[in-house]
Structure formats: structure tokens, C-alpha cells
Design an enzyme around this catalytic site. Structure first.
Site, PDB file in Angstrom:
ATOM      1  N   LYS A 231       0.912  -1.236   0.072  1.00  0.00           N
ATOM      2  CA  LYS A 231      -0.045  -0.010   0.026  1.00  0.00           C
ATOM      3  C   LYS A 231       0.877   1.328  -0.097  1.00  0.00           C
ATOM      4  O   LYS A 231       0.475   2.232  -0.889  1.00  0.00           O
ATOM      5  CB  LYS A 231      -0.747  -0.067   1.173  1.00  0.00           C
ATOM      6  CG  LYS A 231      -1.809   1.166   1.311  1.00  0.00           C
ATOM      7  CD  LYS A 231      -2.740   1.461   2.603  1.00  0.00           C
ATOM      8  CE  LYS A 231      -3.512   2.600   2.532  1.00  0.00           C
ATOM      9  NZ  LYS A 231      -4.276   2.436   3.764  1.00  0.00           N
TER      10      LYS A 231
ATOM     11  N   HIS B 276      -6.224 -29.611 -35.796  1.00  0.00           N
ATOM     12  CA  HIS B 276      -7.355 -28.774 -35.088  1.00  0.00           C
ATOM     13  C   HIS B 276      -8.076 -29.581 -33.985  1.00  0.00           C
ATOM     14  O   HIS B 276      -9.551 -29.645 -33.926  1.00  0.00           O
ATOM     15  CB  HIS B 276      -8.490 -28.513 -36.244  1.00  0.00           C
ATOM     16  CG  HIS B 276      -7.826 -27.657 -37.501  1.00  0.00           C
ATOM     17  ND1 HIS B 276      -7.146 -26.573 -37.325  1.00  0.00           N
ATOM     18  CD2 HIS B 276      -7.965 -27.983 -38.688  1.00  0.00           C
ATOM     19  CE1 HIS B 276      -6.802 -26.244 -38.470  1.00  0.00           C
ATOM     20  NE2 HIS B 276      -6.997 -27.105 -39.416  1.00  0.00           N
TER      21      HIS B 276
END
Length: 496
Positions: A130, A262
Site C-alpha cells: 500500500k 485442429h
């Protein structure tokens, strides 16, 4: 300047502490970190001597003290207030948390796991993050060299913010692991997946889509642990196809080769060794394999590598490659070789994304089938082997799916059709004359007897399917009329 060090992971600790001392920092430390620094002969102050308050509750409370948190949280404009309190600024905090995930993973008791929930560490790390404009929060030993370099040159705001982001991500992942453990169920009210980026990718399925590869914290996967031995960086589509190939080849105990395009298999075969398995998989569909991905469940030798030399492939996966094979493949600089350390086995959760939500399910890794012969004719021993082979393959084919196989090799694969008859027609047409005496596998039941009758026209001798249709008797009757053996599994393998 003070630096407070309190780490569970002590990699690089002593060298980092030495670097901080050279930069003029005074060292504070807790517990095991203090002992490690003292044993290294470094000057360090124990945290209780700094706060003037002893550890209490068997060490549960040692850094939860105003002198620590005020030293971490004071903004630069609060320096006078900090001094008036008799406190000092802590300009750097190095904390990594108790190994909670590791403790739970090794089967620790509930009480032992509770004791591995860090309280002081996250509190300090969040405070420092912070206040990162005044304090450097460091939670990753890998960052120690970069932190020392930044301190020598003067940390930039961007560097400080990057450390703060990493610190909050670290505590968030830690809390997520604890919440998951306390829930104690597969699908709790809140479900957390902590994702750690492995690498950005050039693009996604198409060049206009951005993409990246992430690892799920706390999980392992063979493909993410694979060693890339040569070739270009893996693409988004490469990863999808490689995963599909490795999942399927891992189904087999005998030497096997799987070619994927695929995300669907286009050629699957068993053999005496990798060379025969590859040759048979290639022959199953020599057109679709072009530009595809090939996986083996045995080490690839030189003869197999040479046999693959005439075909353009994107990726080859195997548990190993001989030196001769590596020399052969080295002539194809763009071919990616992946040495994969383990088979793809065991349960995991499958996640599918929706707009604004997700679907979660058990991945289809288990097969609790109990095969039952439902026709007058039972499969021969050879047909049984092929039925079980085809059943393993069809599980990995997009629905609606049909697989025709014989002698441990796929002859035709019907993929992703909107009706089952069309999937069967594709597979049987691909198999052609080879369908005579072959077997057919279906991922789901037959709503009508049309697939059975079409299979009979091509000479299929045995069928395996889940069963469960209200018209099962029609399919059984057709099979009996045509002299086809049919087996019900009681298990469906839809793959959408």
C-alpha cells in the site's frame, strides 16, 4: 534505513542481505530468517529487540506491533509524526509466506494446516505494498538482484508499482488457497483459479486476437512441464493441438502414435515400436497429417525421425528423443520438439468460458464402462481389441464422432457433424474397402438403426456404442440381421 526480512523461502537470502548491508541498510529479522543471517555472520537485529515486545502465543504474535506497521505505513509527509512516536521507517520489506499449499498437498492434518496460515506476513506485505511509494515490498527471491540494482540507481515509480502489484497478487493467491481448502468441496460457492502467466503468445487462434499462456497455481500438467528442445515458440493453436494429442496418446500402454489436426485425431495407431506406430498413423490419413502435430508414448529414435522427414509438421511430442533423432530433426529448424515428462492421466476440472460466467465440470478422464454384448453374435478376440482401441480414440473426437478401426489403426474418423449418420458416412467413406471386417465406435447412442445399416453396407463386423436410446432394440435387431456384433458400454463421451 531499516530492512525487515521474514521469509519462508530462503533462496538467495544471505546474498540479498549482504547487498542491503553494503547499501547502508540495518537488518531486522524474525525467527528462522534471523538464525540464517546470524549463522552467516551478518549483523542483524531480532524483531523483538526492535519492538521491545517479546513474541507471544508460541510465536503467533511477533510482528503485529505498532512499531512495525507504523514503520511500514508512514507516508513521507508523516515522517515527523513517526519520529515523535519514537519509531523508525522500514524502507524495505522482504516477506514470502508460510508454505500453505505445499503443506496441504502433502496431506497434513487440519490442525497442522491451520498453523501454516500466515497472519503477520500478509499484514506486513499488504502494508508495504500500500505504501510502496515509500517502502519496497519484496515477495519473490527471484527479484532480489533486480531490487539491489534498483536501490543502487534509485527505484523508479514504475519499479515500485510492479513490486506492489506482485505483493498483492501473492497475498491474493495465498488467501485463495486457504479459502479453497476450507471449502472442502469441488464446487464451492466461490471458486478461485489463480493464474500465473508463463509467457505471452504471438497471437491467439487468429492474428487479430491477443493471447497468453497461464499456469494454474497449485496444479501441474505434462505440457506445461515439457522441455522445448528445438523450434519456434509454441503458438496458441499449437498448445491446443499438443494437449489433444498428448491426452490421447496417454490412453495407450502399447507403443502408440497420434496425429492431430485442429484438436481432432486424424491418424492413430499402435505398433511394435514408434516407427511402426508412426507409419501406420501416417497411412491412416496422409493428407490431414500435413501441418499437424504428432505425439508418441515412447522415445523417438533415429529411424522414426527419418521416416517423418518428408512431412511438414508443427510439433512432435514424446517422452524422449534419441541423440540420432535430435540430429535428424535439427535440420528442420522451425519444427518444435517437446520432451514431455509424464502421461496425461488423472482427474482435473475442465473450464469453459461464457460471457460473464464459466462452466466447470470434471474432465472426461475416467471411463467407468462395463461392456455388454447385446447381439446374438459376440466379438472375436481380435474384434474386442479393436473395439477397445476405437473406444479410446472416439472419446477424444469432437461430437458427433464415429471412429472406424482395424488392427490397432484408425481407418476413418467422422468429426464434429451435426448428425450421427453424417459422421458415420464420413468415417466409412474414408475407410473405404478397409471397412470390411473393421469395427466402428460411436461416442453416443444411435437414435435410429441407420448407422448400423450403413456400417453393414461397408462390411463392418463389430460396433461399440453407449446404448441407452429408446430405440436400442431397432439397432440391435439390425445388427443381428447383418451379422454384426454390438457392444454397449453404458458410458457416453460427448466432446463439445
Amino acid at each position: 534505513m531499516k530492512a525487515l526480512l521474514s521469509v519462508s523461502d530462503k533462496r538467495g537470502l544471505v546474498d540479498f542481505a549482504r547487498g542491503l548491508l553494503e547499501l547502508g541498510f540495518g537488518l531486522l529479522a524474525t525467527g528462522g530468517t534471523y538464525r540464517a543471517l546470524k549463522e552467516a555472520g551478518l549483523p542483524v537485529t531480532y524483531i523483538s529487540d526492535f519492538t521491545g515486545f517479546p513474541e507471544v502465543l508460541e510465536g503467533r504474535v511477533k510482528t503485529l506491533h505498532p512499531k512495525v506497521h507504523a514503520g511500514l505505513l508512514a507516508r513521507p509527509d508523516q515522517e515527523e509524526e513517526l519520529k515523535a512516536l519514537g519509531f523508525e521507517r522500514i524502507a524495505l520489506l522482504a516477506v514470502n509466506l508460510y508454505p500453505f499449499r505445499e503443506t496441504v498437498a502433502r496431506g497434513a492434518s487440519f490442525e497442522e494446516a491451520l498453523e501454516q496460515i500466515d497472519i503477520g506476513g500478509p499484514a506486513m506485505l499488504r502494508a508495504a505494498a500500500k505504501n510502496h511509494r515509500a517502502v519496497l515490498p519484496v515477495c519473490d527471491p527471484e527479484d532480489y538482484p533486480a531490487v539491489l540494482e534498483a536501490l543502487r540507481e534509485g527505484p523508479t515509480p514504475e519499479f515500485r508499482r510492479a513490486l506492489a502489484r506482485k505483493a498483492f497478487a501473492h497475498t491474493a493467491a495465498y488467501d485463495a488457497a486457504i479459502a479453497e481448502w476450507l471449502a472442502g468441496e469441488k464446487f464451492p460457492e466461490e471458486k478461485f483459479f489463480v493464474l500465473k502467466r508463463v509467457s505471452p503468445l504471438r497471437y491467439g487462434e487468429n492474428p487479430h486476437q491477443e493471447a497468453a499462456l497461464y499456469r494454474v497455481e497449485g496444479e501441474e500438467g505434462p505440457l506445461l512441464q515439457a522441455q522445448v528442445l528445438q523450434g519456434k515458440a509454441m503458438s496458441f493453436n499449437n498448445y491446443l493441438d499438443a494437449e489433444a494429442a498428448w491426452n490421447l496418446v496417454s490412453e495407450f500402454e502399447a507403443p502408440a502414435c497420434v496425429a492431430v489436426k485442429h484438436q481432432n485425431p486424424c491418424g492413430v495407431a499402435l505398433g511394435e515400436g514408434p516407427l511402426e506406430a508412426y507409419q501406420r498413423a501416417y497411412a491412416a490419413d496422409p493428407v490431414s497429417i500435413f501441418g499437424g502435430i504428432v505425439a508418441f508414448n515412447r522415445e523417438v529414435d533415429g529411424a522414426t525421425a527419418r521416416a517423418m522427414g518428408e512431412v511438414f509438421l508443427e510439433v512432435v511430442l514424446a517422452p524422449g528423443f534419441s541423440e540420432e533423432a535430435l540430429a535428424v530433426f535439427s535440420k528442420k529448424k522451425n519444427l518444435r520438439l517437446l520432451k514431455v515428462p509424464a502421461p496425461a492421466r488423472g482427474p482435473y476440472l475442465d473450464l469453459r468460458r461464457l460471457r460473464g460466467g464459466v462452466l466447470l465440470q470434471d474432465a472426461d478422464t475416467e471411463d467407468p464402462m462395463v461392456p455388454k454384448v447385446v447381439t446374438a453374435k459376440a466379438p472375436s478376440e481380435a474384434e474386442w481389441q479393436d473395439l477397445l482401441f476405437a473406444w479410446k480414440v472416439v472419446k477424444h473426437v469432437r461430437s458427433n464422432a464415429i471412429v472406424v478401426a482395424k488392427g490397432g489403426v484408425t481407418l476413418g474418423i467422422g468429426v464434429g457433424q451435426t448428425n450421427r449418420l453424417q459422421a458415420a458416412r464420413h468415417a466409412l467413406e474414408a475407410a473405404g474397402e478397409g471397412a470390411k471386417g473393421a469395427v466402428l465406435a460411436s461416442d453416443a447412442f444411435f437414435p435410429f438403426d441407420d448407422v448400423v445399416r450403413l456400417a453393414g453396407q461397408y462390411g463392418v463386423s463389430a460396433i461399440i456404442q453407449p446404448g441407452g436410446s429408446v430405440r436400442d432394440e431397432d439397432s440391435i435387431r439390425a445388427a443381428d440381421e447383418l451379422g454384426i456384433a454390438m457392444v454397449f458400454t453404458g458410458v457416453r463421451h460427448f466432446k463439445h
